[in-house]
Design a protein around this motif. Sequence first.
Motif, PDB file in Angstrom:
ATOM      1  N   TYR A   5       1.051  -1.139  -0.108  1.00  0.00           N
ATOM      2  CA  TYR A   5      -0.113   0.005  -0.147  1.00  0.00           C
ATOM      3  C   TYR A   5       0.931   1.125  -0.011  1.00  0.00           C
ATOM      4  N   PHE A   6       0.328   2.336  -0.567  1.00  0.00           N
ATOM      5  CA  PHE A   6       0.935   3.496  -0.641  1.00  0.00           C
ATOM      6  C   PHE A   6       0.129   4.729   0.050  1.00  0.00           C
ATOM      7  N   PRO A   7       0.638   5.231   1.183  1.00  0.00           N
ATOM      8  CA  PRO A   7      -0.046   6.472   1.953  1.00  0.00           C
ATOM      9  C   PRO A   7      -0.039   7.515   0.872  1.00  0.00           C
ATOM     10  N   LEU A   8      -1.040   8.299   0.768  1.00  0.00           N
ATOM     11  CA  LEU A   8      -1.195   9.128   0.141  1.00  0.00           C
ATOM     12  C   LEU A   8      -2.400  10.231   0.189  1.00  0.00           C
ATOM     13  N   ARG A   9      -2.059  11.493   0.966  1.00  0.00           N
ATOM     14  CA  ARG A   9      -2.975  12.506   1.194  1.00  0.00           C
ATOM     15  C   ARG A   9      -3.968  11.803   2.281  1.00  0.00           C
ATOM     16  N   GLY A  10      -3.421  11.093   3.392  1.00  0.00           N
ATOM     17  CA  GLY A  10      -4.189  10.798   4.401  1.00  0.00           C
ATOM     18  C   GLY A  10      -5.232   9.311   3.941  1.00  0.00           C
ATOM     19  N   GLU A  11      -4.789   8.741   2.990  1.00  0.00           N
ATOM     20  CA  GLU A  11      -5.621   7.558   2.636  1.00  0.00           C
ATOM     21  C   GLU A  11      -4.207   6.460   2.081  1.00  0.00           C
ATOM     22  N   LEU A  12      -4.809   5.204   2.203  1.00  0.00           N
ATOM     23  CA  LEU A  12      -3.914   4.268   1.946  1.00  0.00           C
ATOM     24  C   LEU A  12      -4.277   3.541   0.213  1.00  0.00           C
ATOM     25  N   ILE A  13      -3.418   3.864  -0.567  1.00  0.00           N
ATOM     26  CA  ILE A  13      -3.671   3.356  -1.901  1.00  0.00           C
ATOM     27  C   ILE A  13      -3.290   1.976  -2.154  1.00  0.00           C
ATOM     28  N   VAL A  14      -4.077   1.107  -2.827  1.00  0.00           N
ATOM     29  CA  VAL A  14      -3.938  -0.178  -3.110  1.00  0.00           C
ATOM     30  C   VAL A  14      -4.164  -0.451  -4.726  1.00  0.00           C
TER      31      VAL A  14
END
Length: 93
Positions: A5-14
Amino acid sequence: AVLPYFPLRGELIVVGSRGGMAQDPLWVNNLRVNSSAEIFLDRRLRIINSRKLSGEEHTAAWLEVTNKVPTYREYQARCQEHRQIPLLALSYN
């Protein structure tokens, strides 16, 4: 499934890459049906909500993710005729 996962702008991107196969991974389809799920993150059970990124938001996140993991570009090239690799944003409390 174990996913990076990739933290991005307060969310986790999968990333629903499935190695560039023609179909989305089953977990992506499951989250389309029910956007809430339980995951383990940092060895803790969390309840998440998910949403599929689209348009400019997908494009911007895709650039960030593929700068970190260029292999995803190869996967997209493999499945270009069949689908755009989905990116999902996960949020939790």
